[in-house]
Motif scaffolding. Structure first.
Motif, PDB file in Angstrom:
ATOM      1  N   ALA A   1       0.850  -1.189   0.000  1.00  0.00           N
ATOM      2  CA  ALA A   1       0.000   0.000   0.000  1.00  0.00           C
ATOM      3  C   ALA A   1       0.881   1.232   0.000  1.00  0.00           C
ATOM      4  N   GLU A   2       0.562   2.197  -0.861  1.00  0.00           N
ATOM      5  CA  GLU A   2       1.343   3.430  -0.979  1.00  0.00           C
ATOM      6  C   GLU A   2       0.401   4.625  -0.948  1.00  0.00           C
ATOM      7  N   ASN A   3       0.764   5.607  -0.168  1.00  0.00           N
ATOM      8  CA  ASN A   3       0.029   6.874  -0.131  1.00  0.00           C
ATOM      9  C   ASN A   3       1.076   7.975  -0.100  1.00  0.00           C
ATOM     10  N   LEU A   4       1.471   8.453  -1.269  1.00  0.00           N
ATOM     11  CA  LEU A   4       2.639   9.327  -1.401  1.00  0.00           C
ATOM     12  C   LEU A   4       2.313  10.595  -2.164  1.00  0.00           C
ATOM     13  N   THR A   5       3.009  11.661  -1.800  1.00  0.00           N
ATOM     14  CA  THR A   5       2.942  12.920  -2.538  1.00  0.00           C
ATOM     15  C   THR A   5       4.353  13.335  -2.907  1.00  0.00           C
ATOM     16  N   LEU A   6       4.593  13.548  -4.204  1.00  0.00           N
ATOM     17  CA  LEU A   6       5.895  13.972  -4.694  1.00  0.00           C
ATOM     18  C   LEU A   6       5.758  15.356  -5.315  1.00  0.00           C
ATOM     19  N   LEU A   7       6.641  16.284  -4.930  1.00  0.00           N
ATOM     20  CA  LEU A   7       6.612  17.647  -5.441  1.00  0.00           C
ATOM     21  C   LEU A   7       8.009  18.079  -5.863  1.00  0.00           C
ATOM     22  N   SER A   8       8.079  18.855  -6.943  1.00  0.00           N
ATOM     23  CA  SER A   8       9.357  19.359  -7.436  1.00  0.00           C
ATOM     24  C   SER A   8       9.674  20.709  -6.815  1.00  0.00           C
ATOM     25  N   ALA A   9      10.947  20.909  -6.498  1.00  0.00           N
ATOM     26  CA  ALA A   9      11.387  22.215  -6.000  1.00  0.00           C
ATOM     27  C   ALA A   9      11.351  23.258  -7.102  1.00  0.00           C
ATOM     28  N   ASN A  10      11.460  22.826  -8.356  1.00  0.00           N
ATOM     29  CA  ASN A  10      11.424  23.715  -9.511  1.00  0.00           C
ATOM     30  C   ASN A  10      10.874  22.951 -10.707  1.00  0.00           C
ATOM     31  N   PRO A  11       9.567  23.042 -10.964  1.00  0.00           N
ATOM     32  CA  PRO A  11       8.965  22.253 -12.044  1.00  0.00           C
ATOM     33  C   PRO A  11       9.563  22.516 -13.420  1.00  0.00           C
ATOM     34  N   LEU A  12      10.207  23.663 -13.618  1.00  0.00           N
ATOM     35  CA  LEU A  12      10.796  23.987 -14.924  1.00  0.00           C
ATOM     36  C   LEU A  12      12.153  23.318 -15.131  1.00  0.00           C
ATOM     37  N   ASN A  13      12.695  22.722 -14.060  1.00  0.00           N
ATOM     38  CA  ASN A  13      14.007  22.077 -14.129  1.00  0.00           C
ATOM     39  C   ASN A  13      13.840  20.598 -13.833  1.00  0.00           C
ATOM     40  N   GLN A  14      14.025  19.753 -14.856  1.00  0.00           N
ATOM     41  CA  GLN A  14      13.802  18.318 -14.666  1.00  0.00           C
ATOM     42  C   GLN A  14      14.793  17.690 -13.707  1.00  0.00           C
ATOM     43  N   ASN A  15      15.904  18.370 -13.434  1.00  0.00           N
ATOM     44  CA  ASN A  15      16.902  17.854 -12.496  1.00  0.00           C
ATOM     45  C   ASN A  15      16.759  18.436 -11.092  1.00  0.00           C
ATOM     46  N   ALA A  16      15.710  19.240 -10.878  1.00  0.00           N
ATOM     47  CA  ALA A  16      15.506  19.830  -9.555  1.00  0.00           C
ATOM     48  C   ALA A  16      15.172  18.741  -8.541  1.00  0.00           C
ATOM     49  N   ASN A  17      15.563  18.982  -7.296  1.00  0.00           N
ATOM     50  CA  ASN A  17      15.263  18.022  -6.238  1.00  0.00           C
ATOM     51  C   ASN A  17      13.760  17.858  -6.062  1.00  0.00           C
ATOM     52  N   LEU A  18      13.384  16.680  -5.589  1.00  0.00           N
ATOM     53  CA  LEU A  18      11.986  16.342  -5.369  1.00  0.00           C
ATOM     54  C   LEU A  18      11.766  15.998  -3.905  1.00  0.00           C
ATOM     55  N   SER A  19      10.658  16.462  -3.343  1.00  0.00           N
ATOM     56  CA  SER A  19      10.327  16.118  -1.961  1.00  0.00           C
ATOM     57  C   SER A  19       9.244  15.045  -1.956  1.00  0.00           C
ATOM     58  N   LEU A  20       9.351  14.131  -1.007  1.00  0.00           N
ATOM     59  CA  LEU A  20       8.435  13.001  -0.934  1.00  0.00           C
ATOM     60  C   LEU A  20       7.936  12.867   0.493  1.00  0.00           C
ATOM     61  N   ASN A  21       6.611  12.811   0.624  1.00  0.00           N
ATOM     62  CA  ASN A  21       5.983  12.628   1.927  1.00  0.00           C
ATOM     63  C   ASN A  21       4.885  11.574   1.809  1.00  0.00           C
ATOM     64  N   GLY A  22       4.638  10.873   2.897  1.00  0.00           N
ATOM     65  CA  GLY A  22       3.551   9.907   2.878  1.00  0.00           C
ATOM     66  C   GLY A  22       3.924   8.605   3.551  1.00  0.00           C
ATOM     67  N   SER A  23       3.265   7.537   3.154  1.00  0.00           N
ATOM     68  CA  SER A  23       3.468   6.244   3.812  1.00  0.00           C
ATOM     69  C   SER A  23       3.660   5.130   2.797  1.00  0.00           C
ATOM     70  N   LEU A  24       4.431   4.127   3.210  1.00  0.00           N
ATOM     71  CA  LEU A  24       4.673   2.906   2.447  1.00  0.00           C
ATOM     72  C   LEU A  24       4.438   1.732   3.388  1.00  0.00           C
ATOM     73  N   ASN A  25       3.668   0.778   2.956  1.00  0.00           N
ATOM     74  CA  ASN A  25       3.365  -0.378   3.796  1.00  0.00           C
ATOM     75  C   ASN A  25       3.427  -1.651   2.962  1.00  0.00           C
ATOM     76  N   SER A  26       4.080  -2.664   3.495  1.00  0.00           N
ATOM     77  CA  SER A  26       4.106  -3.955   2.813  1.00  0.00           C
ATOM     78  C   SER A  26       4.042  -5.066   3.854  1.00  0.00           C
ATOM     79  N   ASN A  27       3.318  -6.118   3.516  1.00  0.00           N
ATOM     80  CA  ASN A  27       3.298  -7.293   4.373  1.00  0.00           C
ATOM     81  C   ASN A  27       3.156  -8.519   3.491  1.00  0.00           C
ATOM     82  N   GLY A  28       3.807  -9.581   3.891  1.00  0.00           N
ATOM     83  CA  GLY A  28       3.801 -10.755   3.035  1.00  0.00           C
ATOM     84  C   GLY A  28       4.046 -12.036   3.797  1.00  0.00           C
ATOM     85  N   SER A  29       3.795 -13.135   3.094  1.00  0.00           N
ATOM     86  CA  SER A  29       4.084 -14.459   3.629  1.00  0.00           C
ATOM     87  C   SER A  29       4.681 -15.296   2.516  1.00  0.00           C
TER      88      SER A  29
END
Length: 257
Positions: free
Chosen positions: A147-175
């Protein structure tokens, strides 16, 4: 989002590493309690796989991460994200079955993407996904839920190499269940909450930020139940802290120092 059978292979590889390193423990009647240092390496490997496509979203593509995702039904493309538009929302289900590891693998679940814009330029996206990964083979059966609930945002959308910030949750469970050898089985759970995690597309690396985690499991190598924090250091390194003690871990190899 890159949904490929490569995900199955990576999950299998991680499980195989746990098993191959502990054949002696597999023969005991009572599995040992894993030490924090042992778990720290697996925590690092799991979150790296989760962020870079081994278990779901692949942030290495930056703002174009979802563009390789398309919904196919009987060969017909229902929706392609090759050119995402501002305010575009994709909310759908998907099922894919193929051959992997000498058996059959299925990836199925729900996927929801929405893109955000600044001045009509794509500046980020959110993803809310629930995926089930199943593998049946002569040597191994496994089932994973991600399960993933993530938000990714660019520090500068006009620059494809600009840093990106990521917030949210990642969950995995398995057998998993081995069908050969000692025919042992196991379970594992990894839950992460990410706060201001900064990814550099130019470097292909998480350069800063933090996450909290909860993990538990049982299997041939042992049993564990720990909580802690991850502090990203850059250069594919992180500090994993469990019970107040910090371990420096390579995110790509899981090596602990």
């Amino acid at each position: 989002m890159k949904i490929k059978l490569r995900s199955i292979v990576l999950v299998f590889a991680g499980t195989a590493i746990i098993y191959s390193g502990c054949k002696k423990a597999a023969k005991t009647t009572s599995d040992p309690q894993l030490a924090p240092q042992d778990v720290a390496g697996q925590v690092a490997l799991n979150i790296d796989q989760s962020l870079f496509g081994g278990l779901g979203v692949d942030i290495s593509g930056g703002l174009s991460s979802p563009t390789s995702f398309a919904v196919h039904t009987k060969g017909k493309v229902l929706q392609s994200l090759t050119n995402p538009d501002c305010s575009l929302v994709i909310d759908t289900t998907m099922t894919y079955t193929g051959v992997a590891n000498g058996g059959s693998a299925t990836i199925a679940g729900t996927f929801k993407f929405s893109f955000s814009c600044v001045n009509n330029v794509v500046s980020g996206f959110t993803t809310n996904d629930n995926i089930t990964i199943s593998l049946t083979s002569p040597t191994l059966n496994l089932n994973y839920k991600v399960a993933e609930n993530l938000t990714l945002l660019s520090a500068n959308p006009l620059n494809q190499n600009a840093n990106l910030s990521l917030n949210g949750s990642l969950n995995s469970n398995g057998s998993y269940q081995y069908n050969t050898g000692t025919k042992r089985s196991g379970t594992e759970v990894f839950d992460y909450t990410l706060t201001s995690v900064i990814f550099s597309p130019a470097a292909g690396d998480v350069v800063s930020g933090a996450a909290t985690f909860n993990t538990s499991g049982s299997g041939p190598k042992g049993v564990w139940n720990y909580q802690g924090t991850i502090t990203f250091l850059g250069n594919h390194m992180a500090t994993v802290t469990i019970n107040g003690k910090a371990y420096t871990v390579n995110l790509q190899t899981g090596a602990v120092s």
